[in-house]
Design a protein around this motif. Sequence first.
Motif, mmCIF file in Angstrom:
data_model
loop_
_atom_site.group_PDB
_atom_site.id
_atom_site.type_symbol
_atom_site.label_atom_id
_atom_site.label_comp_id
_atom_site.label_asym_id
_atom_site.label_seq_id
_atom_site.Cartn_x
_atom_site.Cartn_y
_atom_site.Cartn_z
ATOM 1 N N ASN A 58 0.829 -1.209 0.000
ATOM 2 C CA ASN A 58 0.000 0.000 0.000
ATOM 3 C C ASN A 58 0.858 1.251 0.000
ATOM 4 O OD1 ASN A 58 -2.366 -1.495 0.034
ATOM 5 N ND2 ASN A 58 -2.550 -1.454 2.267
ATOM 6 N N SER A 106 0.885 4.028 -3.037
ATOM 7 C CA SER A 106 0.370 5.379 -2.776
ATOM 8 C C SER A 106 1.074 6.443 -3.595
ATOM 9 C CB SER A 106 0.494 5.711 -1.275
ATOM 10 O OG SER A 106 1.861 5.853 -0.896
ATOM 11 N N THR A 117 7.467 8.967 -1.187
ATOM 12 C CA THR A 117 6.681 8.528 -0.034
ATOM 13 C C THR A 117 6.949 9.415 1.178
ATOM 14 O OG1 THR A 117 8.399 6.889 0.487
ATOM 15 C CG2 THR A 117 6.506 6.128 -0.763
ATOM 16 N N SER A 165 -4.702 12.879 -0.453
ATOM 17 C CA SER A 165 -5.276 11.528 -0.439
ATOM 18 C C SER A 165 -5.734 11.170 -1.853
ATOM 19 C CB SER A 165 -6.428 11.449 0.563
ATOM 20 O OG SER A 165 -7.469 12.362 0.231
ATOM 21 N N THR A 166 -6.976 10.748 -2.002
ATOM 22 C CA THR A 166 -7.511 10.366 -3.308
ATOM 23 C C THR A 166 -8.932 10.902 -3.450
ATOM 24 O OG1 THR A 166 -8.300 8.255 -2.415
ATOM 25 C CG2 THR A 166 -6.121 8.261 -3.457
#
Length: 298
Positions: free
Chosen positions: A109, A113, A151, A243-244
Amino acid sequence: MELPKYHETFIPILETLNNKESLKSRELALQVRDKYYSDLPRELLNQKTRTGANVLIDRILWGKSYLKMAKFVSYPQRGMVQMTEKGKKALEIGELPLEQLQNDPDFINHRESVKSKKENDVELDKINVENASPQDLIDSGFSDIETEVKTELLERLKEIDPYYFEKVILILLKKMGYGDYVETSKSGDGGIDGIINEDKLGLEKIYTQAKRYNENKVREKDIRNFIGAMSGDTSKGVFITTSTFDDSAVKKAREAHHTIILIDGAKLVDLMHQYNVGVQVKTVYEVKEVDNDFFEGE
């Protein structure tokens, strides 16, 4: 005798962090070196990379980074490292192979991302070292470093003050070649965080909305409010989040009479990395080849 691979430092790192509240990254690396690898020949301990960094310390720090990606350790504050409950469980087992970490859901994950959404991305993470060309290995190494930087960059964005995050977005758009920007008032701004000029003269304006979310997705309501806050002097907007966007938000933006560009966390750090916002060049490598033209006069 040889230096340990970065993944061979996983357990020594966890053991060093055991029963400690936290350690500075550099201090952690030094303690791991002194406790587990001090019997190596001095020439190995002092071995340097081409850029002058100590190879062993560099590998330990990479081991720490991979443990962080899979949530076996955490960064409670800037520059500090702390073992998590997940790390303690791994330490009780006494082994943590690289393959296990790479297949860990948290690690997957974490990498996903910030993974580039280019259609033809090469799966460099799964490169076969024995069959890889030198260029393949270089590309794979750069990919790993870039992913780690992105990241960490995304994590930092999620931690900064929301108002400063809005300013970061405006700085990025300025770096991308847009004109001057104006920060809106922090009270009563109607959902508009900034106004940028699409051109240098300010003939066309673009409104921006920046949402610094950790896990929450941007929803249709957020897009609807953004569109509603846009005045009659523009029909263009950029909505940025760390975020998304959920499907309903994407659908609302696509069907709007306005032109709404959506930038999620992965795309955001891609752009920041590309335009050097919040990052800096650490090292420049030169790869040389024979200049055949030089020998044409033989």
